[in-house]
Motif scaffolding. Structure first.
Motif, short mmCIF file in Angstrom:
data_model
loop_
_atom_site.label_atom_id
_atom_site.label_comp_id
_atom_site.label_asym_id
_atom_site.label_seq_id
_atom_site.Cartn_x
_atom_site.Cartn_y
_atom_site.Cartn_z
N PHE B 44 28.73 -28.25 41.67
CA PHE B 44 27.60 -27.49 41.13
C PHE B 44 27.62 -27.41 39.60
O PHE B 44 26.75 -26.80 39.00
CB PHE B 44 27.60 -26.06 41.68
CG PHE B 44 27.51 -25.99 43.18
CD1 PHE B 44 26.60 -26.77 43.87
CD2 PHE B 44 28.34 -25.15 43.91
CE1 PHE B 44 26.51 -26.73 45.24
CE2 PHE B 44 28.26 -25.10 45.29
CZ PHE B 44 27.35 -25.89 45.96
N ALA B 45 28.66 -27.99 38.97
CA ALA B 45 28.89 -27.76 37.54
C ALA B 45 27.67 -28.12 36.69
O ALA B 45 27.38 -27.42 35.71
CB ALA B 45 30.10 -28.55 37.07
N ALA B 46 26.96 -29.18 37.07
CA ALA B 46 25.84 -29.62 36.23
C ALA B 46 24.84 -28.49 36.01
O ALA B 46 24.29 -28.34 34.93
CB ALA B 46 25.15 -30.82 36.88
N ALA B 47 24.62 -27.68 37.06
CA ALA B 47 23.61 -26.63 36.96
C ALA B 47 24.17 -25.33 36.36
O ALA B 47 23.40 -24.45 35.98
CB ALA B 47 23.02 -26.34 38.34
N THR B 48 25.49 -25.19 36.31
CA THR B 48 26.04 -23.86 36.01
C THR B 48 26.82 -23.74 34.71
O THR B 48 27.08 -22.63 34.27
CB THR B 48 26.95 -23.39 37.16
OG1 THR B 48 27.88 -24.41 37.43
CG2 THR B 48 26.15 -23.08 38.38
N ILE B 49 27.19 -24.85 34.08
CA ILE B 49 27.91 -24.74 32.81
C ILE B 49 27.03 -24.02 31.79
O ILE B 49 27.50 -23.20 31.00
CB ILE B 49 28.36 -26.13 32.31
CG1 ILE B 49 29.51 -26.63 33.20
CG2 ILE B 49 28.80 -26.10 30.86
CD1 ILE B 49 30.01 -28.01 32.88
N GLY B 50 25.71 -24.28 31.86
CA GLY B 50 24.77 -23.62 30.96
C GLY B 50 24.76 -22.10 31.11
O GLY B 50 24.47 -21.38 30.16
N LYS B 51 25.08 -21.60 32.32
CA LYS B 51 25.13 -20.14 32.51
C LYS B 51 26.25 -19.54 31.67
O LYS B 51 26.08 -18.50 31.04
CB LYS B 51 25.36 -19.80 33.99
CG LYS B 51 24.24 -20.25 34.90
CD LYS B 51 24.57 -20.00 36.36
CE LYS B 51 24.35 -18.56 36.76
NZ LYS B 51 24.59 -18.37 38.23
N VAL B 52 27.41 -20.19 31.70
CA VAL B 52 28.54 -19.69 30.92
C VAL B 52 28.19 -19.71 29.44
O VAL B 52 28.43 -18.74 28.71
CB VAL B 52 29.80 -20.54 31.19
CG1 VAL B 52 30.98 -19.98 30.44
CG2 VAL B 52 30.09 -20.61 32.67
N HIS B 53 27.57 -20.81 29.00
CA HIS B 53 27.19 -20.91 27.59
C HIS B 53 26.18 -19.83 27.21
O HIS B 53 26.26 -19.27 26.12
CB HIS B 53 26.63 -22.31 27.31
CG HIS B 53 27.68 -23.38 27.38
ND1 HIS B 53 27.39 -24.72 27.45
CD2 HIS B 53 29.03 -23.30 27.43
CE1 HIS B 53 28.51 -25.41 27.52
NE2 HIS B 53 29.51 -24.58 27.51
N ALA B 54 25.24 -19.55 28.12
CA ALA B 54 24.23 -18.53 27.82
C ALA B 54 24.89 -17.16 27.67
O ALA B 54 24.52 -16.38 26.78
CB ALA B 54 23.19 -18.49 28.93
N ILE B 55 25.87 -16.89 28.51
CA ILE B 55 26.57 -15.60 28.41
C ILE B 55 27.35 -15.54 27.09
O ILE B 55 27.35 -14.52 26.40
CB ILE B 55 27.50 -15.41 29.62
CG1 ILE B 55 26.67 -15.30 30.91
CG2 ILE B 55 28.38 -14.17 29.45
CD1 ILE B 55 27.48 -15.38 32.18
N GLN B 56 27.97 -16.65 26.71
CA GLN B 56 28.69 -16.69 25.44
C GLN B 56 27.74 -16.46 24.26
O GLN B 56 28.06 -15.73 23.32
CB GLN B 56 29.41 -18.03 25.27
CG GLN B 56 30.60 -18.17 26.20
CD GLN B 56 31.17 -19.59 26.21
OE1 GLN B 56 30.60 -20.50 25.61
NE2 GLN B 56 32.28 -19.78 26.89
N LEU B 57 26.55 -17.07 24.35
CA LEU B 57 25.57 -16.92 23.28
C LEU B 57 25.13 -15.46 23.14
O LEU B 57 25.15 -14.89 22.05
CB LEU B 57 24.36 -17.83 23.58
CG LEU B 57 23.16 -17.70 22.65
CD1 LEU B 57 23.52 -18.19 21.25
CD2 LEU B 57 21.98 -18.51 23.18
#
Lengths: 290, 413
Positions: B44-57
């Motif tokens: 599922f990583a392709a769809a979810t790495i962006g979630k971690v980045h969004a939280i970091q942002l």
């Protein structure tokens, strides 16, 4: 719909399942079936072939050359892996499981970190054709022909060439082959590279039809192992009939009850074959012949 | 590098902990700990790495602006590897050992249902920032993603009106796909259509020749694709090369896995998706969010709806804590019960529904063109997550900690 349409559709589905099973399995048939190395990184060799194919096609190479590049790079990686890791583990088959599993984790995660979570696809060539009510992808026929071609080439390689004879001799009785002047280390390396290259070829051939992600090898690995396990030790006499039997089971079950039952049918067939023929289909065929 | 720093790094490496975003000036303050359990590797990583980045942002922005009530946010992130047992393991760890104040967790519905009992058991507080099949009525959870009454009751009638009433569903074979397919069935029936067929695909399957033929045999007017994970995404390429040429409708594609960017055109031609955010949305707020995201993560392949859900969730949490003047779940839920927890998100205005603790959303209908460009034929503003409330879930009165479906609604009092 007339009979011909039905017959063609059944044949097409059989050919499609057969191609996937045989192409997934042939590299593993050499490395596991013949050499006895339980290669859990088989899927990652496939992934390597697919990635190199896609990358070279993106760089402007035509698809057939891209697939060739994927095959060669995988074979090269196979040589390196054999020299660095596998060579030291030929008499420790259980340790190869751990070592190749580790390699597969490193390859998957390394690709994720270095190349990213996905890679853009290259698109399936050739378009489609119509039979009765159904339209079919021409590329799938190409895959079926490729599977037949690979089987024929493997048969020729291991039965008609000097390398094939030396490889079989080396793997059956290594010390005798060595005593007769065969460079057994070289033969092992080349045979392993051949298996890795075949895996890369499967990856390259399927690259246009699939999502390119670091974990894509995992979708081949189950089919590859079951085909080799029920095929047995002989590359050609094992893989070809095993692929045929499993493809019939899988395509019939899938068209009857859907994908889930296709997978269940596949695994049940494997359990039955392994129970009845513990040495695999090729073990059965060879015993009958002698 | 001093010895203690080295030791700290080694400890971090050993435990697999990576702590982001602790702002130096605020570090002396007692931080608010936010657990992040998302799939940074695996299927599922392709769809979810962006979630971690969004939280970091969002965390970086909030910490720069002074944190939450003067306290900085400290992220405790673990890679759950697309593996349900990892979720259970790490959920116990963040709640028991790291003692986080809140957890942002989960992509697949299977993983959510794997960790939810643990959140309930340890009285934790979790955000599920993902679209899903709906129906979770649990006071320990806040859901910022869209649900079927928001995605399907807009999408399916539109498709039926435009293309016809024969519908075929191709769905992933686990709780998300099964329950979503049930929703499709219900909405198709309510609108006078009929199901031409349904097939459920086990996760990890990548070969679709037979499924493609089954679809051609059923002759539907359009196909609802609820395929999940990167392996199943191979369907589009294979269907296109077999010239299936049917319009597709989905609640998960494009908005999660950006298939229109990954596959060569025109394999996703005539795909219609209802989503509350994708990076192509052309509004000033969306453009601003996208620019900020790309500035911090220039190599991000796509900013998807779950990234936006995760981003707005951090701000939403900030607002709730500041209004409750506490990070305690009970105090925060008193604020939610007021019914006016709203914010301006990149997609538009969103509010939390106190009965279900789900979010209202602006729903965009995205259409993929032959060249894989996105157009938005229709936008529905302020679509509420009404189903749970209407069916009888009211978290302001009672917390059943359960998931309901149309065929298994909350028990009538």
């Amino acid at each position: 719909m007339d009979i011909a349409t039905h017959v063609f559709s059944a044949l097409y589905q059989f050919g499609d399942a057969f191609a996937f099973l045989v192409l997934s399995a042939c590299g593993l048939a050499v490395i596991f079936g013949m050499m006895g190395v339980i290669n859990l990184a088989h899927g990652e060799f496939i992934m390597c072939g697919a990635y190199v194919t896609a990358a070279t096609v993106h760089a402007g190479l035509p698809l057939p050359l891209g697939i060739l590049a994927g095959t060669l790079v995988s074979a090269l990686v196979g040589v390196v892996v054999e020299l660095a890791v596998i060579r030291h583990l030929y008499d420790r088959p259980l340790d190869t499981i751990v070592a190749t599993w580790g390699l597969s984790l490193i390859a998957t995660q390394g690709t994720l970190i270095m190349v990213g979570s996905t890679m853009a696809g290259v698109g399936t060539p050739f378009g489609s054709f119509q039979v009765g009510d159904y339209s079919y992808s021409i590329y799938r026929i190409v895959l079926f022909c490729a599977a037949l071609g690979v089987l024929a080439a493997l048969y020729a390689l291991f039965n008609w060439t000097r390398f094939g004879v030396l490889a079989r001799a080396t793997i059956q009785v290594p010390h005798m082959a060595a005593a007769l002047g065969v460079d057994t280390r070289l033969i092992y390396s080349l045979t392993f590279a051949c298996g890795a290259g075949l895996a890369g070829l499967a990856g390259g051939l399927y690259a246009p039809t699939m999502t390119l992600v670091p974990t894509m090898g995992a979708t081949f690995i189950m089919e590859a192992f079951v085909t080799v396990v029920i095929g047995g030790a002989d590359v050609f006499l094992g893989t070809a009939p095993a692929g045929g039997v499993l493809a019939v089971v899988k395509s019939v079950m899938t068209s009857w009850q859907g994908q889930l039952f296709g997978q269940i049918g596949l695994l049940v067939a494997v359990i039955i074959v392994v129970r009845v023929l513990p040495k695999g289909i090729s073990g059965f065929v060879l015993r009958e012949r002698t | 590098m001093t010895k203690s720093v080295l030791r700290g790094l080694r400890a971090a490496a050993l435990t697999g902990t990576l702590v982001f975003g602790s702002h130096q000036a605020l570090a002396a303050e007692n931080p608010i700990k936010l657990g992040v359990l998302e799939d940074q590797s695996g299927d599922f990583a392709a769809a979810t790495i962006g979630k971690v980045h969004a939280i970091q942002l969002a965390t970086e922005e909030i910490n720069k602006a002074g944190g939450i009530m003067g306290r900085p946010i400290e992220l405790v992130a673990y890679d759950t590897q697309s593996d349900n047992t990892r979720y259970q393991e790490f959920m116990r760890r963040v709640l028991q050992r790291d003692k986080v104040d809140v957890v942002f967790a989960g992509f697949s519905s299977a993983s959510r249902e794997a960790y939810r009992p643990i959140v309930d058991q340890f009285n934790g507080f979790a955000f599920y920032n993902n679209q899903y099949e709906g129906g979770v009525c649990d006071g320990h959870m806040i859901v910022t993603g869209a649900v079927p009454e928001q995605q399907f009751s807009t999408l399916i009638p539109y498709m039926m009106e435009k293309y016809g009433k024969n519908v075929y569903t191709l769905a992933a074979d686990y709780n998300f796909g099964q329950i979503s397919a049930e929703w499709v069935r219900k909405i198709v029936k309510e609108n006078g259509g009929k199901m031409a067929g349904e097939e459920f695909i086990p996760l990890g399957v990548s070969q679709f020749s037979q499924s493609i033929q089954n679809i051609q045999k059923a002759k539907p007017d359009f196909v609802v694709t609820l395929l999940v994970g990167t392996a199943q995404a191979s369907y589009y390429e294979q269907a296109a090369s077999a010239n299936v040429n049917l319009p597709m409708a989905s609640s998960v594609n494009v908005g999660q896995g950006y298939e229109h960017k990954r596959f060569k055109p025109p394999s996703l031609k005539d795909m219609f998706v209802t989503t509350n955010y994708i990076e192509e949305i052309d509004s000033p707020k969306s453009k601003e969010f996208y620019a900020k995201f790309k500035a911090k993560f220039p190599s991000e392949p796509y900013v998807n709806q779950e990234a936006e859900n995760s981003y707005l969730a951090v701000y939403l949490y900030k607002q709730m804590v500041e209004r409750a003047k506490s990070t305690k779940r009970e105090e925060i839920r008193k604020v939610i019960a007021l019914g006016d927890v709203c914010m301006g998100a990149p997609e538009g205005k969103v509010c939390i529904d106190p009965k279900s603790q789900h979010m209202s959303h602006t729903i965009y209908l995205a259409k993929v063109g032959a060249d894989h460009s996105i157009s938005f034929p229709k936008v529905w503003e302020d679509i509420k997550p009404y189903w749970l409330g209407e069916a009888g879930c009211d978290l302001t009165k009672k917390d059943p900690m359960a998931q309901y479906t149309p065929s298994n609604p909350p028990p009538k009092p």
